[in-house]
Design an enzyme around this catalytic site. Structure first.
Site, PDB file in Angstrom:
ATOM      1  CE  LYS A  90      -3.862  -1.872   2.775  1.00 54.68           C
ATOM      2  NZ  LYS A  90      -4.951  -1.701   1.813  1.00 54.68           N
ATOM      3  NE  ARG A  96     -10.862  -9.709  -1.535  1.00 55.58           N
ATOM      4  CZ  ARG A  96     -11.195  -8.763  -2.414  1.00 55.58           C
ATOM      5  NH1 ARG A  96     -11.602  -9.104  -3.609  1.00 55.58           N
ATOM      6  NH2 ARG A  96     -11.113  -7.499  -2.096  1.00 55.58           N
TER       7      ARG A  96
HETATM    8  N1  BES Z   1      -8.051  -3.859   4.749  1.00 57.23           N
HETATM    9  C1  BES Z   1      -8.244  -3.429   3.414  1.00 57.23           C
HETATM   10  C2  BES Z   1      -9.546  -2.679   3.192  1.00 57.23           C
HETATM   11  C3  BES Z   1      -9.696  -1.344   3.879  1.00 57.23           C
HETATM   12  C4  BES Z   1      -9.467  -0.181   3.160  1.00 57.23           C
HETATM   13  C5  BES Z   1     -10.123  -1.247   5.170  1.00 57.23           C
HETATM   14  C6  BES Z   1      -9.643   1.035   3.780  1.00 57.23           C
HETATM   15  C7  BES Z   1     -10.291  -0.026   5.793  1.00 57.23           C
HETATM   16  C8  BES Z   1     -10.056   1.127   5.085  1.00 57.23           C
HETATM   17  C9  BES Z   1      -8.243  -4.641   2.484  1.00 57.23           C
HETATM   18  O1  BES Z   1      -7.461  -5.697   2.874  1.00 57.23           O
HETATM   19  C10 BES Z   1      -7.704  -4.168   1.179  1.00 57.23           C
HETATM   20  O2  BES Z   1      -6.581  -3.803   1.126  1.00 57.23           O
HETATM   21  N2  BES Z   1      -8.541  -4.195   0.159  1.00 57.23           N
HETATM   22  C11 BES Z   1      -8.158  -3.743  -1.123  1.00 57.23           C
HETATM   23  C12 BES Z   1      -8.682  -4.716  -2.138  1.00 57.23           C
HETATM   24  C13 BES Z   1      -8.173  -4.481  -3.516  1.00 57.23           C
HETATM   25  C14 BES Z   1      -6.718  -4.850  -3.607  1.00 57.23           C
HETATM   26  C15 BES Z   1      -8.990  -5.315  -4.465  1.00 57.23           C
HETATM   27  C16 BES Z   1      -8.751  -2.354  -1.327  1.00 57.23           C
HETATM   28  O3  BES Z   1      -9.877  -2.125  -0.918  1.00 57.23           O
HETATM   29  O4  BES Z   1      -8.065  -1.510  -1.879  1.00 57.23           O
HETATM   30 MN    MN Z   2      -5.459  -5.489   2.184  1.00 59.79          MN
END
Ligand code: BES
Ligand code: MN
Ligand code: ZN
Length: 498
Positions: A278, A352
């Site tokens: 990230k 997931r």
């Molecule tokens: N933990 C994150 C989702 C999240 C984002 C929680 C913002 C709280 C605030 C999750 O694991 C994630 O990173 N999801 C990705 C999925 C994508 C790679 C398809 C996302 O939402 O960007």
């Molecule tokens: Mn994630």
């Protein structure tokens, strides 16, 4: 902090701050009138001048200079009588209690517990007023060396002044205490930094809670996960030096052998994204990626404290998601406990993966129904913002009950569709599925993947990515961890009955 219920004359109560509700466009209540008279008409004259009108969340505070035993009083607006709801009372109660705290009150007394609300019983009203008060002044100071001692609220009491029997009020307040205790626990676990709140820490906390209650706790380690073939969970955990844990909490309040409700919470103690790392900005917030897990552990604690007469199981797959030489990589294929294979296109879609194995494990309990809760997708924040959690699932009745529980508790959930067409987006060329489905409908394609791991049971999924953490204080949620899900689950389980 002590929370209790007292029957006492509001004029004689020795307290730092007395909270009194005022309805808009209504005569003052009998008790407010007595206090107003003792204070030489301060509130009635202010209302006459329209400087305070009793609009929802409006405050008027004054010191009493010895006119009554309370050192100060806060009048809080409850809005129009016909518009008053449990959630509005919770909010007004929170705002007033924060006001009292600002006045440096250590001892607060509230008269809000026996407000009357059309369509709600005394028990729920008392519970809501106490929840608003208690939840509004949550603080987390564990890692501050200056603990700002002397500023803390030490005692909140709820007064009843009515002549009618108040068994309902006492019950509601008692329930609020257990529920808020659990919400505080969830907030503590979530706020705790990632270097403290590791999977091992979460597992130890769960064990401690079980030891002090009627809950049973079992922890699966990496070896157990390997034996079970939890390849999806293990894939996520491979880049981390912290061992994963799979937490199982059980409440056996129902008949022996009656099918349990299973709650599953994402316990990702830090989500860096892994190899699909990230951006740095805001990454610290990803210590909260175990908010679903915290909600499940805390809800289990409340369920046991409230002695709910049904069987409930809490499952929390706990892991970190970090990049490393051993971490799983984009393109890797994992075999989940169900036997299905998953192509990992993006290692940041890890929630997931760990939930897939947990949902499969849930089948072992032959559940009556399963609900998972997770900070799963940024897309859910885009879709619903910060005022509702996403709701998806395979069972309309269960989803409807969650919507109702959300309205009652103020922890609102809002449905998104889970049409079969979305499955197309997660088809893989090399495996049974892939772990992302593109930008379109990101929350739904995540749920579509989860659906493939749900067994024969009715299932619902709650995405709390937008509601678990707040950057701005809300009336009874201070900036930071909300502890969302705990009250929603407790309410749903009470509604389900035995
Ligand atoms: N933990 C994150 C989702 C999240 C984002 C929680 C913002 C709280 C605030 C999750 O694991 C994630 O990173 N999801 C990705 C999925 C994508 C790679 C398809 C996302 O939402 O960007
Ligand atoms: Mn994630
Ligand atoms: Zn995550």
């Amino acid at each position: 902090m002590k929370v209790h219920f007292v029957k006492s004359d509001p004029l004689k109560i020795k307290t730092d701050c007395l909270i009194i509700g005022v309805l808009e466009n209504q005569k003052l209540s009998r008790v407010a009138r007595t206090i107003d008279q003792a204070l030489k008409g301060i509130i009635s004259s202010t209302i006459k001048k329209k400087d305070f009108q009793g609009k929802l969340k409006e405050l008027f505070s004054t010191y009493t200079l010895g006119a009554i035993e309370a050192k100060s009083v806060i009048f809080v607006g409850l809005g129009k009588k016909e518009d008053l709801t449990l959630e509005k009372l919770r909010q007004a109660s929170g705002i007033a209690t924060k006001g009292a705290k600002k006045l440096k009150a250590k001892k607060i007394s509230s008269l809000l517990a026996d407000t009357s609300i059309k369509g709600s019983d005394a028990d729920s009203v008392a519970q809501a007023s106490a929840e608003g008060s208690i939840l509004s002044i949550y603080e987390f100071n564990e890692h501050k060396t200056d603990k700002e001692k002397g500023k803390k609220v030490e005692d909140i009491s709820f007064l009843s002044h009515s002549e009618t029997p108040d068994k309902g009020i006492a019950q509601g307040l008692k329930r609020a205490k257990s529920v808020c205790d659990a919400v505080y626990l969830a907030r503590d676990l979530i706020t705790q930094p990632g270097n403290t709140a590791t999977p091992t820490f979460l597992a130890n906390e769960a064990k401690k809670i079980a030891a002090k209650s009627t809950l049973q706790c079992k922890i699966l380690n990496l070896k157990d996960m390997e034996k079970l073939g939890m390849g999806a969970l293990i894939g996520v955990t491979k880049g981390s030096a912290e061992p994963p844990k799979f937490i199982i909490l059980e409440h056996k309040g129902g008949k022996k052998g009656s099918a349990p409700v299973v709650l599953v919470g994402k316990g990702l103690t830090f989500d860096s994204g892994g190899i699909s790392i990230k951006p740095g900005q805001g990454m610290e917030e990803m210590k909260t990626d175990m908010s679903g897990g915290a909600a499940v552990i805390a809800a289990m604690k409340a369920v046991s404290a409230l002695k709910l007469k049904l069987n409930v199981v809490g499952l929390v797959p706990a892991s970190e998601n970090l990049p490393d030489g051993k971490a799983n990589k984009p393109g890797d294929v994992l075999t989940a406990m169900s036997g299905q294979t998953i192509e990992v296109i993006n290692t940041d879609a890890e929630g997931r993966l760990i939930l897939a194995d947990a949902l499969c494990y849930a089948e072992k309990f032959k559940p009556r129904l399963v609900i998972d809760i997770a900070t799963l997708t940024g897309a859910c924040v885009v879709a619903l913002g910060h005022h509702a959690s996403g709701l998806m699932g395979t069972d309309q009745k269960l989803m409807d009950s969650l919507v109702v529980a959300g309205e009652v508790t103020g922890e609102r959930v809002w449905p998104l569709p889970l049409f079969e067409e979305y499955d197309e987006q997660i088809k893989s060329d090399v495996a049974d599925m892939k772990n992302i489905g593109g930008r379109a409908g990101g929350s739904i394609t995540a749920a579509a993947m989860l659906k493939k791991f749900t067994g024969k049971y009715p299932w619902a999924h709650v995405d709390i990515a937008g509601t678990a953490w707040t950057d701005k204080a809300k009336p009874y949620i201070p900036k930071g961890a909300a502890g969302v899900g705990v009250r929603l689950f407790v309410q749903l389980l009470r509604d389900l009955g035995s």
